[in-house]
Design a protein around this motif. Structure first.
Motif, mmCIF file in Angstrom:
data_model
loop_
_atom_site.group_PDB
_atom_site.id
_atom_site.type_symbol
_atom_site.label_atom_id
_atom_site.label_comp_id
_atom_site.label_asym_id
_atom_site.label_seq_id
_atom_site.Cartn_x
_atom_site.Cartn_y
_atom_site.Cartn_z
ATOM 1 N N TYR A 53 0.832 -1.199 0.000
ATOM 2 C CA TYR A 53 0.000 0.000 0.000
ATOM 3 C C TYR A 53 0.873 1.258 0.000
ATOM 4 N N TRP A 54 2.015 1.213 -0.673
ATOM 5 C CA TRP A 54 2.921 2.364 -0.668
ATOM 6 C C TRP A 54 2.292 3.643 -1.208
ATOM 7 N N PRO A 55 1.518 3.597 -2.295
ATOM 8 C CA PRO A 55 0.925 4.866 -2.761
ATOM 9 C C PRO A 55 0.038 5.523 -1.704
ATOM 10 N N GLN A 56 -0.752 4.722 -0.968
ATOM 11 C CA GLN A 56 -1.619 5.288 0.056
ATOM 12 C C GLN A 56 -0.801 5.858 1.214
ATOM 13 N N LEU A 57 0.301 5.203 1.549
ATOM 14 C CA LEU A 57 1.166 5.728 2.609
ATOM 15 C C LEU A 57 1.819 7.038 2.179
ATOM 16 N N PHE A 58 2.220 7.108 0.924
ATOM 17 C CA PHE A 58 2.799 8.348 0.408
ATOM 18 C C PHE A 58 1.767 9.476 0.418
ATOM 19 N N LEU A 59 0.536 9.159 0.058
ATOM 20 C CA LEU A 59 -0.544 10.151 0.120
ATOM 21 C C LEU A 59 -0.758 10.624 1.553
ATOM 22 N N GLY A 60 -0.721 9.687 2.504
ATOM 23 C CA GLY A 60 -0.857 10.058 3.912
ATOM 24 C C GLY A 60 0.243 11.003 4.353
ATOM 25 N N LEU A 61 1.476 10.740 3.898
ATOM 26 C CA LEU A 61 2.590 11.630 4.225
ATOM 27 C C LEU A 61 2.372 13.017 3.628
ATOM 28 N N ALA A 62 1.878 13.061 2.404
ATOM 29 C CA ALA A 62 1.595 14.355 1.773
ATOM 30 C C ALA A 62 0.538 15.130 2.549
ATOM 31 N N LEU A 73 -8.799 8.717 2.518
ATOM 32 C CA LEU A 73 -9.524 7.565 1.990
ATOM 33 C C LEU A 73 -9.918 7.751 0.527
ATOM 34 N N MET A 74 -10.418 8.925 0.174
ATOM 35 C CA MET A 74 -10.805 9.158 -1.207
ATOM 36 C C MET A 74 -9.584 9.177 -2.122
ATOM 37 N N GLY A 75 -8.512 9.799 -1.678
ATOM 38 C CA GLY A 75 -7.277 9.789 -2.463
ATOM 39 C C GLY A 75 -6.725 8.381 -2.614
ATOM 40 N N GLY A 76 -6.823 7.586 -1.548
ATOM 41 C CA GLY A 76 -6.386 6.194 -1.631
ATOM 42 C C GLY A 76 -7.209 5.396 -2.621
#
Length: 149
Positions: free
Chosen positions: A6-15, A46-49
């Motif tokens: 789930y790296w993309p979602q983690l990166f989004l969370g960091l952003a 959640l929506m970005g993920g």
């Protein structure tokens, strides 16, 4: 099968975490409802993920980045506008009521609006969470099948 990441979602969370100075500034200048701000952050994540998960599966299914981008854009746009009242009015014109309700339930817009009002309803969280899990898992399956070819 390998583990799905789930790296993309983690990166989004960091952003999203990096936008936290805005929250500090708003709290310094006024007296906002921090519960609504927190809920909007959760909803945005959640929506970005979900958007990222859809984009990952379209990338896995297509050969070129341009086609993946266009397909992702269309699919995400459909998910966004599914609950928009002109779209629902169009579907009501030719579809039974159960189908109209099903289309409305798949709308990112209605689920996000509820969350951004400060209501963290379990239905909205499950909707986005299950959508992310299904699309990311399907992406892993597609990539493993392509590897086996």
């Amino acid at each position: 099968m390998k583990r799905v990441t789930y790296w993309p979602q983690l990166f989004l969370g960091l952003a999203l975490v990096l936008t936290f100075p805005v929250v500090i500034t708003v709290n310094y200048l006024g007296n906002p409802d921090n519960g609504i701000i927190f809920a909007a952050y959760v909803g945005s994540w959640l929506m970005g993920g979900a958007y990222l998960a859809i984009s990952c599966i379209t990338s896995a299914m297509t050969r070129t980045q341009v086609v993946s981008f266009i397909v992702s854009l269309v699919v995400c746009f459909v998910f966004l506008l599914a609950g928009f009242s002109p779209v629902l009015d169009f579907v009501r014109g030719w579809a039974p009521g159960g189908l109209v309700e099903a289309v409305a339930n798949f709308s990112f817009l209605t689920h996000f609006q509820e969350i951004s009002k400060g209501r963290l309803d379990l239905r909205d969280l499950v909707f986005f969470g299950s959508l992310i899990a299904v699309f990311v898992t399907a992406t892993g399956v597609i990539l493993e099948a392509k590897k086996a070819e």
